[in-house]
Design a protein around this motif. Structure first.
Motif, PDB file in Angstrom:
ATOM      1  N   HIS A 242    -163.463  94.351 -18.983  1.00  0.00           N
ATOM      2  CA  HIS A 242    -164.329  94.874 -17.930  1.00  0.00           C
ATOM      3  C   HIS A 242    -163.935  94.291 -16.580  1.00  0.00           C
ATOM      4  N   ASN A 243    -163.624  93.000 -16.573  1.00  0.00           N
ATOM      5  CA  ASN A 243    -163.260  92.320 -15.324  1.00  0.00           C
ATOM      6  C   ASN A 243    -162.228  91.239 -15.631  1.00  0.00           C
ATOM      7  N   PRO A 244    -160.947  91.618 -15.772  1.00  0.00           N
ATOM      8  CA  PRO A 244    -159.918  90.642 -16.151  1.00  0.00           C
ATOM      9  C   PRO A 244    -159.838  89.471 -15.176  1.00  0.00           C
ATOM     10  N   GLU A 245    -159.551  88.308 -15.738  1.00  0.00           N
ATOM     11  CA  GLU A 245    -159.451  87.096 -14.940  1.00  0.00           C
ATOM     12  C   GLU A 245    -158.289  87.187 -13.953  1.00  0.00           C
ATOM     13  N   LYS A 246    -158.509  86.733 -12.730  1.00  0.00           N
ATOM     14  CA  LYS A 246    -157.464  86.751 -11.714  1.00  0.00           C
ATOM     15  C   LYS A 246    -156.358  85.755 -12.055  1.00  0.00           C
ATOM     16  N   ASN A 247    -155.166  86.006 -11.523  1.00  0.00           N
ATOM     17  CA  ASN A 247    -154.064  85.068 -11.710  1.00  0.00           C
ATOM     18  C   ASN A 247    -154.419  83.742 -11.042  1.00  0.00           C
ATOM     19  N   SER A 248    -154.081  82.657 -11.703  1.00  0.00           N
ATOM     20  CA  SER A 248    -154.503  81.346 -11.202  1.00  0.00           C
ATOM     21  C   SER A 248    -153.477  80.661 -10.309  1.00  0.00           C
ATOM     22  N   ALA A 249    -152.200  81.036 -10.415  1.00  0.00           N
ATOM     23  CA  ALA A 249    -151.151  80.337  -9.663  1.00  0.00           C
ATOM     24  C   ALA A 249    -151.216  80.661  -8.178  1.00  0.00           C
ATOM     25  N   ASN A 250    -150.999  79.660  -7.373  1.00  0.00           N
ATOM     26  CA  ASN A 250    -150.893  79.839  -5.930  1.00  0.00           C
ATOM     27  C   ASN A 250    -149.417  79.955  -5.578  1.00  0.00           C
ATOM     28  N   ILE A 251    -148.981  81.151  -5.217  1.00  0.00           N
ATOM     29  CA  ILE A 251    -147.557  81.386  -4.938  1.00  0.00           C
ATOM     30  C   ILE A 251    -147.269  81.400  -3.439  1.00  0.00           C
ATOM     31  N   SER A 252    -148.252  81.069  -2.617  1.00  0.00           N
ATOM     32  CA  SER A 252    -148.098  81.215  -1.161  1.00  0.00           C
ATOM     33  C   SER A 252    -146.949  80.371  -0.613  1.00  0.00           C
ATOM     34  N   GLU A 253    -146.741  79.159  -1.152  1.00  0.00           N
ATOM     35  CA  GLU A 253    -145.671  78.309  -0.652  1.00  0.00           C
ATOM     36  C   GLU A 253    -144.304  78.925  -0.916  1.00  0.00           C
ATOM     37  N   PHE A 254    -144.110  79.429  -2.145  1.00  0.00           N
ATOM     38  CA  PHE A 254    -142.842  80.100  -2.464  1.00  0.00           C
ATOM     39  C   PHE A 254    -142.666  81.318  -1.569  1.00  0.00           C
ATOM     40  N   ARG A 255    -143.714  82.100  -1.468  1.00  0.00           N
ATOM     41  CA  ARG A 255    -143.676  83.347  -0.705  1.00  0.00           C
ATOM     42  C   ARG A 255    -143.283  83.090   0.756  1.00  0.00           C
ATOM     43  N   GLU A 256    -143.942  82.134   1.378  1.00  0.00           N
ATOM     44  CA  GLU A 256    -143.695  81.860   2.794  1.00  0.00           C
ATOM     45  C   GLU A 256    -142.271  81.364   3.033  1.00  0.00           C
ATOM     46  N   LYS A 257    -141.769  80.501   2.150  1.00  0.00           N
ATOM     47  CA  LYS A 257    -140.407  79.982   2.313  1.00  0.00           C
ATOM     48  C   LYS A 257    -139.374  81.086   2.103  1.00  0.00           C
ATOM     49  N   LEU A 258    -139.614  81.955   1.126  1.00  0.00           N
ATOM     50  CA  LEU A 258    -138.696  83.067   0.884  1.00  0.00           C
ATOM     51  C   LEU A 258    -138.650  84.007   2.085  1.00  0.00           C
ATOM     52  N   ILE A 259    -139.810  84.335   2.603  1.00  0.00           N
ATOM     53  CA  ILE A 259    -139.884  85.229   3.761  1.00  0.00           C
ATOM     54  C   ILE A 259    -139.148  84.620   4.950  1.00  0.00           C
ATOM     55  N   LYS A 260    -139.376  83.350   5.210  1.00  0.00           N
ATOM     56  CA  LYS A 260    -138.711  82.685   6.345  1.00  0.00           C
ATOM     57  C   LYS A 260    -137.193  82.670   6.170  1.00  0.00           C
ATOM     58  N   SER A 261    -136.734  82.345   4.963  1.00  0.00           N
ATOM     59  CA  SER A 261    -135.287  82.292   4.712  1.00  0.00           C
ATOM     60  C   SER A 261    -134.645  83.650   4.967  1.00  0.00           C
ATOM     61  N   CYS A 262    -135.275  84.722   4.490  1.00  0.00           N
ATOM     62  CA  CYS A 262    -134.712  86.063   4.647  1.00  0.00           C
ATOM     63  C   CYS A 262    -134.757  86.510   6.105  1.00  0.00           C
ATOM     64  N   ARG A 263    -135.850  86.253   6.776  1.00  0.00           N
ATOM     65  CA  ARG A 263    -135.956  86.660   8.179  1.00  0.00           C
ATOM     66  C   ARG A 263    -134.966  85.900   9.050  1.00  0.00           C
ATOM     67  N   ASP A 264    -134.831  84.605   8.799  1.00  0.00           N
ATOM     68  CA  ASP A 264    -133.877  83.809   9.573  1.00  0.00           C
ATOM     69  C   ASP A 264    -132.450  84.324   9.361  1.00  0.00           C
ATOM     70  N   PHE A 265    -132.126  84.642   8.128  1.00  0.00           N
ATOM     71  CA  PHE A 265    -130.786  85.125   7.808  1.00  0.00           C
ATOM     72  C   PHE A 265    -130.494  86.452   8.513  1.00  0.00           C
ATOM     73  N   ILE A 266    -131.448  87.360   8.499  1.00  0.00           N
ATOM     74  CA  ILE A 266    -131.241  88.669   9.103  1.00  0.00           C
ATOM     75  C   ILE A 266    -131.198  88.592  10.629  1.00  0.00           C
ATOM     76  N   ASN A 267    -132.035  87.745  11.188  1.00  0.00           N
ATOM     77  CA  ASN A 267    -132.180  87.726  12.649  1.00  0.00           C
ATOM     78  C   ASN A 267    -131.191  86.837  13.377  1.00  0.00           C
TER      79      ASN A 267
END
Length: 269
Positions: A242-267
């Protein structure tokens, strides 16, 4: 003028999902390059490419040898990392190398390569949908598992495969799957690139680990609610459908570092 290239594939739509993650950061795509043919392409001008994903090459196929191809090595899983001089020199030249798993990172570090655990680029995918439906997706799992789902929810279950060898627009097919997962109530999957995108899309997911010795999972498995294949029916029965449990892992640190690495590389030049 700098050009931009993107990897393309032929069998597993999970690979296209990884390229879709890379495509987010490109101003355009000038060349679609088959992963296994990286050494066959010649580029008339500087061409940037994000090399993320699963790489398994025989000698002579790797590393890319065109000096105009400028790579960002990130979210890489390397299957046959050998002590070939050309291969190791390529990693050193283009380091630091972002590794999708601990196994790849440790093998590179043993060869004195500057490497770090980046996680997977699919963790940067964004959910463009604001509402969810009642759909439940079982990816690459036996249909007998339907019996573990309460009867009232069985009509909402759809079994899906990522294996598709069609020659049509594979990126469109992969995006259609991601759109499904973005709106889903729940995903149960034995595909790593069913599970990791769901973390980014904030879709509740249960990963079925079919091989606890799989080096691709080292470092990633703790991020995902998971179970062994032998226990999957029991774990499915435990789910609050009825209401599945949300994912518990916090991936924001990985996400932010990946985004920065890719943007820096492209720009940056």
């Amino acid at each position: 003028m700098t050009k931009f290239a993107l990897l393309k594939y032929e069998a597993n739509l999970g690979d296209e999902m990884q390229s879709l993650a890379a495509m987010q950061f490109l101003p355009r795509v000038d060349y679609f390059i088959r992963r296994e043919d990286l050494n066959k392409y010649k580029f008339p001008v500087k061409t940037k490419i994000i090399l993320n994903g699963w790489f398994d090459f025989t000698e002579g196929q790797w590393p890319p040898n065109d000096p105009n191809l400028k790579p960002l090595l990130i979210s890489m899983h390397l299957v046959n990392t050998k002590n070939l001089d050309g291969e190791m020199e390529y990693y050193k030249k283009n380091s630091p190398v972002g590794c999708r798993d601990f196994s790849t990172m440790e093998r590179l570090k043993k060869n004195n390569i500057d490497a770090y655990f980046s996680g997977c680029l699919t963790l940067t995918l964004e959910n463009k949908f604001k509402e969810r439906n009642n759909k439940i997706y079982f990816i690459e799992l036996d249909k007998s598992l339907l019996r573990a789902v309460p009867r009232r929810y069985r009509r909402d279950v759809e079994f899906i495969t990522h294996i598709d060898q069609s020659t049509g627009n594979r990126f469109k097919l992969a995006q259609e799957l991601l759109d499904k997962y973005s709106q889903a109530k729940m995903v149960v999957t034995s595909r790593l690139h069913g599970a990791l995108p769901c973390l980014a899309l904030e879709t509740p997911v249960l990963f079925v680990d079919k091989n606890d010795k799989d080096p691709r999972l080292q470092g990633l498995l703790p991020l995902i609610k998971n179970c062994k294949e032998k226990d999957v029916a029991k774990e499915v029965q435990k789910i609050n459908w009825h209401n599945p449990e949300k994912n518990s892992a916090n991936i924001s640190e990985f996400r932010e570092k990946l985004i920065k690495s890719c943007r820096d590389f492209i720009n940056n030049d």
